[in-house]
Structure formats: structure tokens, C-alpha cells
Design an enzyme around this catalytic site. Structure first.
Site, short mmCIF file in Angstrom:
data_model
loop_
_atom_site.label_atom_id
_atom_site.label_comp_id
_atom_site.label_asym_id
_atom_site.label_seq_id
_atom_site.Cartn_x
_atom_site.Cartn_y
_atom_site.Cartn_z
N LYS A 87 98.80 78.82 20.65
CA LYS A 87 97.56 79.44 21.12
C LYS A 87 96.40 78.51 20.81
O LYS A 87 96.19 78.13 19.65
CB LYS A 87 97.34 80.77 20.41
O1 G3P Z 1 96.22 89.36 21.76
C1 G3P Z 1 94.95 89.29 21.21
C2 G3P Z 1 94.72 90.49 20.41
O2 G3P Z 1 95.43 90.42 19.21
C3 G3P Z 1 93.31 90.82 20.16
O3 G3P Z 1 93.28 92.19 20.08
O4 G3P Z 1 92.41 94.38 19.49
O5 G3P Z 1 91.77 92.36 18.13
O6 G3P Z 1 90.87 92.68 20.43
P1 G3P Z 1 92.00 92.93 19.50
#
Ligand code: G3P
Length: 222
Positions: A87
Site C-alpha cells: 500500500k
Molecule cells: O481500508 C482502509 C480503511 O481501513 C480505512 O477505514 O474506517 O478508518 O476510514 P476507516
């Protein structure tokens, strides 16, 4: 549509894998640091174990942000297992590193993507995957799924092979919307996978069938 799980929690990954619905895993520094803290194990051991549980791409994110640092991190992470995907955030240095990594055979998942321009650039740089963060766009008052719709259309217009991973999913409805756009992959937190399984009418239906069966008595023994 492929389902990835968005977690580094090995117990959650094992449980989701046992459902037979898992095609891959995505992690990020927040998720991985949480698992390091929970299990008191080094990141390499955790990533290795994840790769052994799920026979598909497992995303691990770089920590350094300059081109050289990204490349160094990526090569190190890629050595952990053949299924590791790197990533890389969508930045200038991220794009420069992506080009080189992909030519070396190291697959990149361009992350923290919030616009179609960024999605186009990730594809041009040769990224294997691109991750639009729809929940975070929703948080900021913009409809995240609109971005995914645009990206799917643009990639279709030019037969772009980069796969779209709908990320930052927060609700089962996000998964349905992602599937309706035709996006390649949804990366889903464990608690959302659990919510996708549940429906009150399924529970009521199971109970009613069993109650009716039980009323007949011993002749119904299987
Ligand atoms: O895949 C990316 C993810 O982990 C981010 O999620 O909920 O932290 O916006 P969030």
C-alpha cells in the site's frame, strides 16, 4: 465481486476465512499497530500468519514517505510473502515509487484515494490496485460512492486493468452500493461481514421451521 477483509486481527481473519468468502486482506498502519499491541507480536510474524491463512493478496502499507523510503519499505515488506501487496499513498513520491515497484514485479495498492484524478494517476503509474476511501468521504460531507461510480466508468472507458478496492466501508449498505457500481473488490471490516450475515427474518424463519418440526414428535428424528 471479490471480498477482502479490512483488518490485521488474526482471529477475525481466521473466522472470516472459515466462512469461505474471503479473497484477500487489507491492513494499514492503524490496523497493524492495533494487532501488534493486542498480541505483542512483531509485524512480520503477523503478516506472515495472515498470508498463510488467506491464499490471496494481503496489503501492507509503507511507513516512509520519500521515494527512496517507500521503495525500501516496499522491498522489505514484499520479502515477507509472495502474496504481499504494497500500500502506497497517492503522493508525488508515491507515484514515482509505484512505477518502479511494479516494473520489479512488486504489486502496489494505491491508497488514500479521494478523487478520480488521483485514480487516473494511480492507473497511469501502473498500480495493480487502487483504494478509494468512501467512508472518509462520507464523513467529510461528500458521497463516497459517487467517486467509485466515476472511477468504474473511467476505468471501463479505457480498459484499465487496475482493480478498484472499495475501502473505508462502514456499513452493509456500502457493500451493496459498491457491488452495484461494478467495482472489483470491497474490503470489509469484520463487524460489517457479521452484519451482512444477519437478517431478522432468517432467525424467525429458522425458529418457526424448528418449532413446527418439534411439534410432530419422535417420527421427525433425523
Ligand atoms: O481500508 C482502509 C480503511 O481501513 C480505512 O477505514 O474506517 O478508518 O476510514 P476507516
Amino acid at each position: 465481486m471479490k471480498f477482502f477483509i479490512d483488518t490485521a486481527n488474526v482471529d477475525e481473519i481466521k473466522e472470516a476465512a472459515s466462512l469461505g468468502i474471503l479473497d484477500g486482506v487489507t491492513t494499514n498502519p492503524t490496523l497493524l499497530s492495533r494487532e501488534i499491541k493486542r498480541t505483542n507480536r512483531p509485524y512480520k510474524a503477523i503478516l506472515k500468519e495472515i498470508c498463510e491463512i488467506v491464499k490471496g493478496p494481503v496489503s501492507a502499507e509503507v511507513i516512509n514517505l520519500g521515494r527512496e523510503g517507500i521503495i525500501k519499505d516496499a522491498r522489505k515488506l514484499a520479502k515477507i510473502h509472495k502474496n504481499i501487496v504494497i500500500k502506497v499513498p497517492l503522493t508525488k513520491d508515491g507515484l514515482k515509487a509505484t512505477k518502479l515497484l511494479e516494473t520489479e514485479g512488486i504489486k502496489v495498492n494505491t491508497t488514500l484515494v479521494f478523487s478520480s484524478n488521483q485514480a487516473l494517476l494511480a492507473a497511469k503509474a501502473g498500480s495493480s490496485y487502487v483504494s478509494p476511501f468512501i467512508g472518509r468521504l462520507d464523513d467529510a460531507g461528500q458521497i463516497g460512492m459517487e467517486l467509485v461510480r466515476e472511477m468504474v466508468q473511467i476505468y471501463e472507458n479505457y480498459d484499465i486493468a487496475t482493480e478498484i478496492i472499495v475501502a473505508s466501508i462502514r456499513l452493509p449498505l456500502h457493500v451493496i452500493d459498491a457491488a452495484l457500481t461494478g467495482a472489483d473488490i470491497a474490503t470489509i471490516p469484520f463487524k460489517v461481514i457479521e452484519l451482512m450475515i444477519k437478517h431478522p427474518l432468517t432467525d424467525v424463519g429458522v425458529k418457526r421451521f424448528l418449532d413446527d418440526w418439534a411439534k410432530i414428535g419422535s417420527l421427525t428424528k433425523l
